[in-house]
Design an enzyme around this catalytic site. Structure first.
Site, PDB file in Angstrom:
ATOM      1  N   HIS A 132       0.822  -1.220   0.000  1.00 43.06           N
ATOM      2  CA  HIS A 132       0.000   0.000   0.000  1.00 43.06           C
ATOM      3  C   HIS A 132       0.852   1.266   0.000  1.00 43.06           C
ATOM      4  O   HIS A 132       0.346   2.352  -0.287  1.00 43.06           O
ATOM      5  CB  HIS A 132      -0.966  -0.006   1.192  1.00 43.06           C
ATOM      6  CG  HIS A 132      -0.341   0.256   2.525  1.00 43.06           C
ATOM      7  ND1 HIS A 132       0.003  -0.748   3.405  1.00 43.06           N
ATOM      8  CD2 HIS A 132      -0.007   1.409   3.142  1.00 43.06           C
ATOM      9  CE1 HIS A 132       0.515  -0.228   4.495  1.00 43.06           C
ATOM     10  NE2 HIS A 132       0.524   1.093   4.366  1.00 43.06           N
ATOM     11  N   ASP A 162       0.140  -7.628   1.488  1.00 48.62           N
ATOM     12  CA  ASP A 162       0.594  -6.243   1.595  1.00 48.62           C
ATOM     13  C   ASP A 162       2.120  -6.150   1.546  1.00 48.62           C
ATOM     14  O   ASP A 162       2.728  -5.372   2.276  1.00 48.62           O
ATOM     15  CB  ASP A 162       0.064  -5.591   2.878  1.00 48.62           C
ATOM     16  CG  ASP A 162       0.158  -4.069   2.835  1.00 48.62           C
ATOM     17  OD1 ASP A 162       0.246  -3.512   1.720  1.00 48.62           O
ATOM     18  OD2 ASP A 162       0.173  -3.444   3.906  1.00 48.62           O
ATOM     19  N   GLY A 233       3.546   6.490   8.031  1.00 48.57           N
ATOM     20  CA  GLY A 233       4.927   6.697   7.619  1.00 48.57           C
ATOM     21  C   GLY A 233       5.838   5.578   8.085  1.00 48.57           C
ATOM     22  O   GLY A 233       6.910   5.348   7.519  1.00 48.57           O
ATOM     23  N   ASN A 234       5.416   4.840   9.140  1.00 46.82           N
ATOM     24  CA  ASN A 234       6.165   3.665   9.596  1.00 46.82           C
ATOM     25  C   ASN A 234       5.908   2.449   8.703  1.00 46.82           C
ATOM     26  O   ASN A 234       6.667   1.474   8.749  1.00 46.82           O
ATOM     27  CB  ASN A 234       5.783   3.287  11.026  1.00 46.82           C
ATOM     28  CG  ASN A 234       6.593   4.017  12.073  1.00 46.82           C
ATOM     29  OD1 ASN A 234       6.048   4.793  12.854  1.00 46.82           O
ATOM     30  ND2 ASN A 234       7.891   3.778  12.096  1.00 46.82           N
ATOM     31  N   SER A 235       4.826   2.484   7.928  1.00 48.65           N
ATOM     32  CA  SER A 235       4.453   1.320   7.123  1.00 48.65           C
ATOM     33  C   SER A 235       5.601   0.882   6.221  1.00 48.65           C
ATOM     34  O   SER A 235       6.199   1.701   5.523  1.00 48.65           O
ATOM     35  CB  SER A 235       3.239   1.654   6.254  1.00 48.65           C
ATOM     36  OG  SER A 235       2.096   1.861   7.041  1.00 48.65           O
ATOM     37  N   GLY A 291     -11.069 -24.346  -2.617  1.00 51.29           N
ATOM     38  CA  GLY A 291     -12.469 -24.052  -2.914  1.00 51.29           C
ATOM     39  C   GLY A 291     -13.430 -24.353  -1.786  1.00 51.29           C
ATOM     40  O   GLY A 291     -14.455 -25.002  -2.015  1.00 51.29           O
ATOM     41  N   VAL A 292     -13.114 -23.879  -0.578  1.00 52.77           N
ATOM     42  CA  VAL A 292     -14.036 -24.028   0.543  1.00 52.77           C
ATOM     43  C   VAL A 292     -14.152 -22.690   1.271  1.00 52.77           C
ATOM     44  O   VAL A 292     -13.259 -21.852   1.211  1.00 52.77           O
ATOM     45  CB  VAL A 292     -13.587 -25.106   1.551  1.00 52.77           C
ATOM     46  CG1 VAL A 292     -13.551 -26.475   0.915  1.00 52.77           C
ATOM     47  CG2 VAL A 292     -12.240 -24.759   2.182  1.00 52.77           C
ATOM     48  N   ILE A 294     -14.793 -21.445   5.245  1.00 52.83           N
ATOM     49  CA  ILE A 294     -14.642 -22.069   6.552  1.00 52.83           C
ATOM     50  C   ILE A 294     -15.080 -21.129   7.660  1.00 52.83           C
ATOM     51  O   ILE A 294     -15.287 -19.942   7.446  1.00 52.83           O
ATOM     52  CB  ILE A 294     -13.183 -22.500   6.799  1.00 52.83           C
ATOM     53  CG1 ILE A 294     -12.250 -21.294   6.666  1.00 52.83           C
ATOM     54  CG2 ILE A 294     -12.784 -23.620   5.850  1.00 52.83           C
ATOM     55  CD1 ILE A 294     -10.815 -21.591   7.036  1.00 52.83           C
TER      56      ILE A 294
END
Length: 493
Positions: A132, A162, A233-235, A291-292, A294
């Site tokens: 991001h 991410d 800004g830490n991301s 394909g489940v 849960i």
């Protein structure tokens, strides 16, 4: 008093004085020792409770970078000003509108800027950060601690985790050392280095608050939760352990204000490294899927399914002709193991399946009807965008029936079942005050199952309910929109 008596008195007096002197000297020595210990104890406590981070920062902080991005966006001024009216060219007002309004209605471009952090993982310029941070960026600038700046290009980004891999053209760069998140302990000291609010090379410290944390809409990351101060800004910046090893990438915070509130979440570095390797080799990430859909197992659900304890992932929906369907996995199965790895909580399954190479054949252990069954499934590949369109049911049919749960149920017509894409189920017409309403059943829900059985009629539903003893937990499989989930409730009457 005679001379002999005086001598005896003097002797006793000297003896008492000697004893008193020794006691005083001993007591004084003890006091001095206690004072010495008291002077040393705070320093020792400081050394144990508040470690010195200076050496770690000096040695490894040079590999942390500041990332700034520019995104060019276009906006039409017509959003703020009316468009030029359709006036004939021979009109006396044409020249006025053309000259004074057309310039305002023309599209304009403006720059959107953002800041983030990252860290260098190879001497030739590969850098890890959050997806991001660089998403939709037209320009990416990386600034090193020695004030050098470089333009960067995106090698690849994965929105599911991410994680983004970017590269600058440089050599002999300082790099971080990768640690092992599995060895992290809750309560262990960790530090973050980044650029909160643009303040470069900012260091914050805290402890590991929890491990393997699952967050909403995040299926592939077992987050490390900390109380390290993380802000915008830490991301993308690194989370270090006390050995100077990167154990995570700071990614998210929980906040009601937009600022730090004591809950920070980091992506484990081993997850990030695997994603980075795939991005470097292929520019994309390939994930497995079966394909489940849960649901998390609870104690009430475990009791309903006669399972010894709450564990595994409860299957609430199986994609028709998907890998799980072809392997024989059914709704109401509890997946206990996948590829010989235990599924302790439901969030373990998407991560393990996602990390399995598409095309692989693996064993799956499921709990079904009171016993364990072993199946083989061929793992498929997750498409780029895996979504479904919500559908709604309209119209009423059949005879309504009230139950002791506080529900008015109605059987579905063949056309309604076809519209919903189901073969059986009961429509919840109304929810009255009672057990079901308190458990979360809503009007418009479709009840597909009762514990281990499919529900095909109101008569069958009421019979199962009548056979349930007071004080027992039941689990209803409920379809709401395109999502199916088990809802538990205790029969108390």
């Amino acid at each position: 008093m005679d001379t002999q008596t005086q001598l005896h008195s003097k002797s006793r007096s000297d003896s008492v004085a000697a004893v008193a002197y020794e006691r005083t000297r001993w007591f004084g020595t003890l006091v001095l020792c206690l004072l010495l210990l008291a002077s040393l104890l705070p320093a020792q406590l400081r050394a144990q409770g508040l470690p010195d981070f200076t050496g770690l920062v000096e040695k490894h902080g040079q590999a942390v970078v500041n990332i700034s991005t520019v995104q060019m966006q276009q906006i039409g001024a017509s959003q703020f000003f009316p468009e030029m009216p359709n006036i004939p060219e021979d009109s006396p007002f044409y020249e006025f509108f053309r000259r004074y309004m057309q310039p305002f209605s023309a599209p304009r471009k403006y720059e959107s800027r953002s800041l983030g952090s990252g860290f260098i993982i190879s001497q030739d310029g590969y850098i890890l950060t959050n997806a991001h941070v660089v998403e939709s960026a037209d320009e990416i600038t990386v600034k090193l601690t020695d004030k050098r700046e470089f333009s960067a290009q995106v090698i690849g980004a994965d929105r599911q985790t991410d994680i983004a891999l970017i590269k600058i053209e440089a050599d002999d760069l300082p790099t971080v050392t990768q640690g092992n998140p599995d060895q992290l302990k809750v309560g262990e000291w960790v530090i973050a280095i980044g650029s909160p609010f643009g303040f470069e090379s900012t260091v914050t410290a805290g402890i590991v608050s929890a491990k393997g944390r699952s967050l909403a809409q995040e299926s592939y990351v077992p987050f490390i939760q900390t109380d390290v101060a993380i802000n915008p800004g830490n991301s993308g910046g690194p989370l270090f352990n006390m050995r100077g090893e990167v154990v995570g990438i700071n990614s998210q915070i929980y906040s009601r204000t937009g600022g730090f509130m004591g809950l920070s979440f980091a992506i484990p570095i081993d997850v990030a490294a695997e994603v980075a390797n795939q991005l470097k080799l292929h520019g994309r990430v390939s994930r497995g899927r079966i394909g489940v859909m849960i649901q998390e197992m609870t104690e009430e659900l475990a009791e309903s399914f006669n399972l010894d304890r709450a564990r595994g992932a409860l299957v609430v929906s199986v994609e028709k002709n998907g890998p799980a369907d072809e392997a024989g996995i059914k709704v109401r199965d509890v997946i206990l193991k996948f590829d010989d790895q235990d599924i302790a909580v439901s969030s373990d399954l998407p991560r393990i399946v996602g990390n399995t190479k598409p095309g692989s054949k693996v064993s799956v252990s499921v709990w079904r009807n009171g016993s364990t069954k072993k199946l083989m499934v061929k793992v498929g590949e997750m498409p780029a965008d895996d979504g479904e369109t919500a559908r709604q049911i309209q119209g009423k049919s059949g005879d309504a029936s009230s139950s002791r749960l506080g529900l008015a149920l109605r059987e579905l017509t063949a056309s309604q079942k076809k519209q919903l894409g189901i073969e059986y189920g009961l429509l919840v017409e109304e929810v009255y005050e009672g057990i079901a309403g308190g458990a979360g059943i809503r009007r418009g829900d479709i009840i597909l199952g009762f514990n281990n059985q499919d529900i095909k009629s109101i008569k069958q539903f009421n019979k199962l309910l009548d056979d349930t003893k007071k004080g027992r937990n039941i689990a209803l499989l409920v379809k709401r929109g395109d999502v199916a989930t088990f809802i538990t409730m205790k029969i108390d009457n």
